[in-house]
Structures are given as structure tokens and as C-alpha cells.
Design an enzyme around this catalytic site. Structure first.
Site, mmCIF file in Angstrom:
data_model
loop_
_atom_site.group_PDB
_atom_site.id
_atom_site.type_symbol
_atom_site.label_atom_id
_atom_site.label_comp_id
_atom_site.label_asym_id
_atom_site.label_seq_id
_atom_site.Cartn_x
_atom_site.Cartn_y
_atom_site.Cartn_z
ATOM 1 N N PHE A 1 7.504 -3.962 10.762
ATOM 2 C CA PHE A 1 7.689 -2.935 10.206
ATOM 3 C C PHE A 1 6.594 -2.210 10.617
ATOM 4 O O PHE A 1 5.930 -0.970 9.786
ATOM 5 C CB PHE A 1 8.575 -2.469 9.043
ATOM 6 C CG PHE A 1 9.746 -3.344 8.671
ATOM 7 C CD1 PHE A 1 10.623 -2.538 8.935
ATOM 8 C CD2 PHE A 1 9.533 -4.621 7.778
ATOM 9 C CE1 PHE A 1 12.128 -3.365 8.791
ATOM 10 C CE2 PHE A 1 10.125 -5.415 7.357
ATOM 11 C CZ PHE A 1 11.712 -4.740 8.443
ATOM 12 N N ARG A 2 5.512 -2.492 11.750
ATOM 13 C CA ARG A 2 4.706 -1.133 12.046
ATOM 14 C C ARG A 2 3.375 -1.826 10.771
ATOM 15 O O ARG A 2 1.942 -0.652 10.795
ATOM 16 C CB ARG A 2 4.582 -0.093 12.207
ATOM 17 C CG ARG A 2 5.897 0.028 13.527
ATOM 18 C CD ARG A 2 4.495 -1.157 14.874
ATOM 19 N NE ARG A 2 5.191 -0.859 16.046
ATOM 20 C CZ ARG A 2 6.241 -1.612 16.660
ATOM 21 N NH1 ARG A 2 6.518 -2.922 16.506
ATOM 22 N NH2 ARG A 2 7.276 -0.760 17.960
ATOM 23 N N LEU A 3 3.429 -2.419 9.448
ATOM 24 C CA LEU A 3 2.584 -2.072 8.569
ATOM 25 C C LEU A 3 1.290 -3.362 8.640
ATOM 26 O O LEU A 3 1.238 -4.090 8.218
ATOM 27 C CB LEU A 3 2.983 -2.332 6.983
ATOM 28 C CG LEU A 3 4.118 -1.023 6.732
ATOM 29 C CD1 LEU A 3 5.395 -1.622 5.355
ATOM 30 C CD2 LEU A 3 3.323 -0.242 6.406
ATOM 31 N N HIS A 4 0.804 -3.306 9.628
ATOM 32 C CA HIS A 4 -0.040 -4.156 10.203
ATOM 33 C C HIS A 4 -1.403 -4.387 9.203
ATOM 34 O O HIS A 4 -1.600 -3.167 8.732
ATOM 35 C CB HIS A 4 -0.788 -3.996 11.484
ATOM 36 C CG HIS A 4 0.647 -2.961 12.976
ATOM 37 N ND1 HIS A 4 1.599 -4.151 12.704
ATOM 38 C CD2 HIS A 4 0.943 -2.364 14.023
ATOM 39 C CE1 HIS A 4 1.937 -4.042 14.116
ATOM 40 N NE2 HIS A 4 1.969 -3.019 13.930
#
Length: 224
Positions: free
Chosen positions: A202-205
Site C-alpha cells: 500500500f505504498r507504505l514503504h
């Protein structure tokens, strides 16, 4: 003109499907427990060598030209140690001229198979003649001949002209040694900052940046 097919942003279901792969590659919460960046980079490079299809040491080298315009191209990392990241090329090329005028650069490694990247920014210094000689001697003979034949970055009328230049230089050296051309050398990017990025769902890198502080490093986690 036909519109290009750009992949859409992943759906929730696609994220869920890919979660296991992302977790396997980047789920280790201790992976960033490091006090300095070079050891972590070496470990990631070893992982990349085991998983990337080819050129795990490929990196985008970014420089700035005389007009202040950024310029980028893919080159190959040839050495890394506590001093920095080393690559080799023609000093009379576009990149060579830009580095001579402004000895600073940025590097970007992207390992798609591992869902990781590393960014490096720093000053640039030339390698020693002995280092350049040693690496040049390790190259395939045809590559050494090609370094003499190519006026890198300059206009070329046709492929036939380049092949003629290669034939000429091949004949000139015959069976003898092919020494390093005076214009062929290497550079070392001395890092001021090194940032590690790894993919998370979810692009929570995850992002971790090291910044040079005297003889050591400071470190900070960054927002994704």
C-alpha cells in the site's frame, strides 16, 4: 498516436496477492539495524546478484552539465568500499566533461526482483592511475580495443565507421598488449548521503537515510 499502456495503480486485491512476496523480500524488521551504510549496501548487492537477471551492479549515474541541466545514464559499479563507489569510463565523454567541471554526482540502484533501491549522493574524485590500469587490464581484449576506437559521446556517421575504427585499432595492436588509453579512467563517488528504500504494501514503504557526520554517520527513518 496510440496511447501507451500504463499499468494502473494496484488494487487492494492485487496488494493482498503480492503481500507475501513483499514480506518475504522485505519483512525482516532488523534489516535496518545498522550503524553505517556500506555494510548494508554490500549485503543488498549480494542479494541482488543472487536474484537479478543481469547487471545487478547497474546504476544510474546523474551529473549536471554546464547549463545546469541534469543528465543521467546507466553505468556499472566496479568497486565499493569505505571510500566510496567506483566506476570507469572515457574522461572525454559527456559524463567525463561534466564530472571535470562539477565533481559531484548521484547514483541510483534499482533491484526490481527484490523491490529495493539505494540512492547515493556525494562528491567525486578520480581513481589513481594504478587503479585504472588494474581494472582496464581485467577487461576483455575486445573491450580494451574498443576504448581506443570509440570517441565516446561524439557524433557517428554510421555503424560502419565505428566498425572500421575497431578494425584499425585491432590491426594496430596485433597480438601485443592493449594498454589503457590516457583518456580512459575511473571515478569514485564519495558518499555524503546514502538512502535505502524497500517496498512495503500500500505504498507504505520503508526508507532509511545515512548522512555523513565527520568520520561517522547519522541515520534517520523517513516517511514513505
Amino acid at each position: 498516436m496510440t496511447a501507451p499502456v500504463i499499468p494502473p495503480s494496484p488494487s487492494r486485491e492485487e496488494y493482498a496477492r503480492d503481500y507475501a512476496a513483499a514480506l518475504a523480500a522485505n519483512g525482516d524488521e532488523t534489516i535496518f539495524d545498522r550503524a553505517e551504510p556500506i555494510g548494508l549496501f554490500v549485503d543488498w548487492l549480494a542479494d541482488a546478484r543472487a536474484h537479478e537477471v543481469n547487471d545487478s551492479n547497474a546504476m544510474c549515474l546523474s551529473t549536471v552539465d554546464g547549463a545546469g541541466m541534469p543528465d543521467g545514464r546507466m553505468v556499472l559499479l566496479k568497486d565499493v568500499d569505505d571510500r566510496g563507489f567506483t566506476f570507469y569510463s572515457n574522461a572525454e565523454s559527456a559524463k567525463g566533461g561534466q564530472l571535470a567541471a562539477r565533481p559531484a554526482a548521484a547514483l541510483l540502484f534499482h533491484w526490481k526482483s527484490l523491490r529495493r533501491q539505494v540512492r547515493v549522493r556525494g562528491t567525486v574524485e578520480p581513481v589513481t592511475a594504478a587503479e585504472a590500469d588494474a581494472y582496464f587490464a581485467s577487461r576483455a581484449r575486445e573491450s580494451r580495443v574498443g576504448a581506443w576506437a570509440s570517441d565516446q559521446s561524439r557524433p557517428l556517421a554510421s555503424r560502419a565507421d565505428l566498425e572500421a575504427a575497431v578494425a584499425r585499432e585491432t590491426a594496430r595492436f596485433g597480438e601485443g598488449d592493449v594498454p589503457r588509453p590516457p583518456h580512459w579512467t575511473g571515478w569514485r563517488v564519495v558518499p555524503r548521503s546514502v538512502e535505502f528504500w524497500r517496498d512495503r504494501p500500500f505504498r507504505l514503504h520503508d526508507r532509511l537515510r545515512f548522512d555523513r557526520a565527520g568520520d561517522g554517520w547519522t541515520r534517520a527513518r523517513l516517511q514513505p
